[in-house]
Structures are given as C-alpha cells and as structure tokens.
Design a protein around this motif. Structure first.
Motif, short mmCIF file in Angstrom:
data_model
loop_
_atom_site.label_atom_id
_atom_site.label_comp_id
_atom_site.label_asym_id
_atom_site.label_seq_id
_atom_site.Cartn_x
_atom_site.Cartn_y
_atom_site.Cartn_z
N PHE A 89 0.82 -1.21 0.00
CA PHE A 89 0.00 0.00 0.00
C PHE A 89 0.86 1.27 0.00
N ASP A 90 2.15 1.09 -0.12
CA ASP A 90 3.03 2.26 -0.16
C ASP A 90 2.79 3.00 -1.48
N HIS A 91 2.57 4.31 -1.38
CA HIS A 91 2.26 5.09 -2.59
C HIS A 91 3.46 5.25 -3.53
N GLY A 92 4.64 4.93 -3.01
CA GLY A 92 5.80 4.88 -3.91
C GLY A 92 5.59 3.78 -4.94
N LEU A 93 5.08 2.65 -4.49
CA LEU A 93 4.80 1.52 -5.39
C LEU A 93 3.52 1.74 -6.18
N GLY B 44 -0.57 4.20 2.36
CA GLY B 44 -1.89 4.82 2.37
C GLY B 44 -2.93 3.80 2.00
N ASP B 45 -4.00 4.24 1.29
CA ASP B 45 -4.96 3.26 0.78
C ASP B 45 -4.89 3.26 -0.74
N LEU B 46 -5.87 2.64 -1.39
CA LEU B 46 -5.77 2.49 -2.84
C LEU B 46 -6.14 3.75 -3.62
N GLY B 47 -6.57 4.79 -2.92
CA GLY B 47 -6.84 6.06 -3.59
C GLY B 47 -5.58 6.90 -3.70
N LEU B 48 -5.67 7.99 -4.47
CA LEU B 48 -4.50 8.85 -4.68
C LEU B 48 -4.17 9.74 -3.47
N CYS C 95 -1.71 8.94 3.74
CA CYS C 95 -0.38 8.37 4.06
C CYS C 95 0.13 9.06 5.31
N ALA C 96 0.15 8.33 6.41
CA ALA C 96 0.46 8.93 7.71
C ALA C 96 1.89 9.46 7.78
N ARG C 97 2.83 8.65 7.28
CA ARG C 97 4.22 9.16 7.31
C ARG C 97 5.00 8.60 6.13
N PRO C 98 5.93 9.40 5.63
CA PRO C 98 6.73 8.95 4.49
C PRO C 98 7.57 7.73 4.85
N THR C 99 7.84 6.91 3.86
CA THR C 99 8.79 5.79 4.01
C THR C 99 10.15 6.30 3.54
#
Ligand code: PMP
Length: 284
Positions: A21-25, A97-101, A106-110
């Motif tokens: 669920f990482d928005h980087g991916l 985050g979740d599957l939305g944009l 996203c609570a905190r950056p990876t």
C-alpha cells in the motif's frame, strides 16, 4: 555486502520489505537519489542530499529526518557495506496509504537507503565509446513533472532506454517536447566542438547532475570554456566529441549517434583528459 536501512532499522536483502500500500509503489509518489562512495568516501554527499531534499520539497513531501541525521545514517551504511566502490540509493515515498491517490491518507513517508554495487556497461564499452540513438519518447515537459525532480516516475526514461535496446544501442538521448536535446535516460550529455565544451542548461528541463557540475568545474579548471546552452541534434551530429556523465555512468564516451560517427569515432582528447581528472577527483 548489500546493506539496507528502512525507517531506522537495518536489513539485508532477505528482510527488507515495504508495504504493497506504499504510494511509492502504487503511484510512483516519491523521490530518490543516487550517490557513489569511493574508498569509503561518499562523493559530494552534501550536494546529493541537497538535491534529495529539494526534490522532496518540490512534490510537497517532508523527509522525516533532518539532513544531518540522514548524512550520519548514510556514512554508517557505507561503513557497514565495506565496499571499495559502492552505489547508494536513497528513496523517500509518500508512505503507506490506501488504494486512492489522496496523499493525506499516508500517515508518514517511508525513508530508505540501499548500499550496493553498480556497473552500467562493461569496461570495453567505455573504451570503445557508446552507441547511442535519439529516442522517440520525449522528456516530460519541464512544467509537467519537472526533470529537476528526481522522482520515482522514470517511465519515460525507461521507454527511451528500451528504444535504445531495441536498436541494439547502449543508450538513448532524449529530446524535450520542442525537440531540443536534454540528456540520456540516466545521465547528462556533453559535447566538445573546436575545444569548447557545451551542455544543456539546467533550466531547459534536465536533471542537474552532481557529476555534470563536477565535470563543468574540472573542465573550467583545465582552462576550457564551458557553455551551458540549448543544443539540438545538429550539434550532436557535428560534434568533435560527446560524452555522458552520471553517478552510475561516471564519464562515458559516445562514439556514435543515430548511425553517425561522432568525431573520429573513438574517445577524444578532451573526454580522455576529463575522465582522468574525474578519477583523480573521486579517488582523492
Ligand atoms: N539525468 C538523469 C535523468 C539521471 O537519472 C541522472 C542520474 N542521477 C543524471 C542525469 C546524472 O546525475 P548525477 O550526476 O547527479 O548522478
């Protein structure tokens, strides 16, 4: 050995994981940096870290660690890896985050760092010079996703690289949407004509390479004139010498562009001299 650090914890390849669920991916929502350490010393770490934090800032992302602390982690990682010639990859993503944009989910950056090795082409290719083609895939418009941002969206660059591979070439030159020459898929481009060194300016829509800046300094230090000005394919086709620069590529001579031989078709005197000066600079 390969060393990986993710959000404060040390890993090897078998234990390093990030969420699906990482928005980087999911969206390529993040930025990265590539550094090199020679003999345990990171080359121009401050400039790389400045660019990393600026890239993040440009996409509204706060790196969750002060620069000085990340510098300390970086040095520790290089020490743990124990490699004489190491490549470092810093990545920061919007986080899980979740599957939305919506980045607010996203609570905190990876934040992560990989230390490994890199080799883009065999030594023979450096000696002979690279075969290069102009890619049909353009560089993203500089006011869309600025090429100054070293973002996780490298798909245009990858498509350009695939075009080079399809053409049995070593690398691609990417043009901007107006047709000006920008850079390679992961390296900046220089030409030499009548002893004058020329490279596209950073504002024209390129990544402002740390190696590029070092090479400009070295060339000027050697008494050469360096012009940062827009180039088109004509300039490349009629150049005496051409070469790429980059952290992974270092200085890579170009012998052929779109089937036309560059200069005498072998490493030129200026390129050879700059390669030697560069080696001295990075190895101290
Ligand atoms: N352009 C692009 C698109 C790149 O990915 C890179 C590699 N980071 C470069 C240029 C060269 O930049 P640097 O010298 O800082 O590695």
């Amino acid at each position: 050995m390969t060393v990986i650090w993710i959000d404060g914890a040390w890993h090897d390849e078998t234990t390093a994981t990030i969420s699906v669920f990482d928005h980087g991916l999911l969206y390529g929502d993040g930025v990265f940096e590539g550094m090199r350490a020679y003999g345990g010393r990171v080359f121009r770490m401050d400039q790389h870290l400045d660019r990393f934090y600026d890239s993040a800032r440009a996409i509204w992302l706060d790196i969750p660690m002060p620069k000085a602390e990340l510098a300390a982690v970086t040095l520790e990682a290089v020490k743990r890896a124990g490699l004489d010639d190491a490549y470092l990859r810093h990545i920061v993503t919007r986080g899980r985050g979740d599957l939305g944009l919506d980045p607010r989910k996203c609570a905190r950056p990876t934040l992560l760092l990989i230390v490994d090795k890199i080799r883009l082409w065999p030594e023979e290719t450096y000696q002979k010079g690279l075969r290069v083609v102009t890619a049909g895939t353009p560089m993203p418009h500089r006011e869309a996703l600025s090429p100054r941002v070293k973002s996780l969206n490298y798909l245009s660059h990858i498509l350009a690289k695939v075009e080079a591979i399809q053409a049995s070439a070593d690398e691609a030159i990417m043009l901007d949407p107006a047709g000006y020459v920008t850079e390679g898929s992961g390296q900046n481009l220089f030409i030499v004509k009548h002893g004058i060194v020329r490279t596209p300016p950073a504002w024209a829509g390129i990544l402002k390479g740390v190696t590029r800046d070092a090479v400009i300094e070295l060339a000027r230090g050697a008494g050469l004139t360096v012009l940062e000005e827009p180039l088109n394919r004509y300039d490349i086709y009629t150049a005496d010498e051409a070469f790429f620069t980059g952290t992974a590529s270092e200085i890579a001579p170009i012998r052929e562009v779109d089937g036309r031989m560059v200069g005498a078709g072998r490493m030129g005197a200026v390129t050879g001299d700059l390669r030697q000066r560069f080696r001295q600079l990075v190895r101290g």
